[in-house]
Design a protein around this motif. Sequence first.
Motif, PDB file in Angstrom:
ATOM      1  N   SER A 192       0.825  -1.203   0.000  1.00 17.08           N
ATOM      2  CA  SER A 192       0.000   0.000   0.000  1.00 17.08           C
ATOM      3  C   SER A 192       0.866   1.262   0.000  1.00 17.08           C
ATOM      4  N   LEU A 252      -0.958   4.822  -1.653  1.00 17.76           N
ATOM      5  CA  LEU A 252      -2.401   4.959  -1.468  1.00 17.76           C
ATOM      6  C   LEU A 252      -2.724   5.926  -0.337  1.00 17.76           C
ATOM      7  N   SER A 277      -0.808   4.062  -9.251  1.00 19.29           N
ATOM      8  CA  SER A 277      -0.198   3.148  -8.286  1.00 19.29           C
ATOM      9  C   SER A 277       0.949   2.377  -8.928  1.00 19.29           C
TER      10      SER A 277
END
Length: 292
Positions: free
Chosen positions: A17, A22, A64
Amino acid sequence: MMLSASLFSSEKLLGYSQLMRLEKPIGIYLLLWPTLWALWVAAEGIPDVKLLIIFCLGVVLMRSAGCVINDYADRNLDGHVERTRNRPLPAGRVTEKEALGLFGFLCLLAFVLVLFTDTQTVLLSFGGVLLAAIYPFMKRYTHFPQLVLGAAFSWAVIMAFSAQSGEVPRQAWLIYVINLLWTVAYDTMYAMTDREDDLKVGIKSTAVLFGDADKLIVGVLQLLVLIGLLLLGDLMGLGLAFYAGVAASAALFGYQQYLIRDRAPQACFTAFLNNHWAGSLIFLGLFVDYLL
């Protein structure tokens, strides 16, 4: 089984993550706003709902993926920069193989989304992946990695027009250029926050290249963005709401110039973050204009 479980432990998932950033959605916003500009202009109003969902999800996935491959490229450099030394790769929370696997998985998910569009857009998607993959390595070979980032961030504009209208008209390329110039401007401000560390480890950037002319050149780029938006408004016959959004963004550009006046790293970073609001105001102007 133990190896597989370790890949998906809570610690690893947190590392993935963080690798995808994020918890820092600014990059998602900066990629999302021009994509929405393109969808709204291509549709001359509210775009196809299916495409809106596809491109919003695609923005999250590709931003991402870009963060992952960027950290992989910088894995031996980030440990020498104060702001990045605790990222998952230099800190050892994620391995190089895991990072590459995550990048491939995110690109695959994004490609599955694109398959729900048309053939032309699917073919265009390969250009977007290529730009996203090569950008992080450019800072070793050129002082213009921000230009490559701008090309990558703007590719969604071309894909959005292709998917929504079936063609890539001149207004698509105008928005592409506008967003490319805007990206170089705000990413130069971002690079100004790390300039001293970058000089020590040999990382190239427009902030390093521009030197004492950085504020002036960023200002010129911002002016060109505003001129491009005015040209877009004239080309598409847009009204007062759109121009009000452009004027509000111009005011924010002036505020950003104020923030970077002393080149203080934290102030430069704040100016970079402020571009989220500039992009959102342009979209708001477009949204209201087509609604009226």
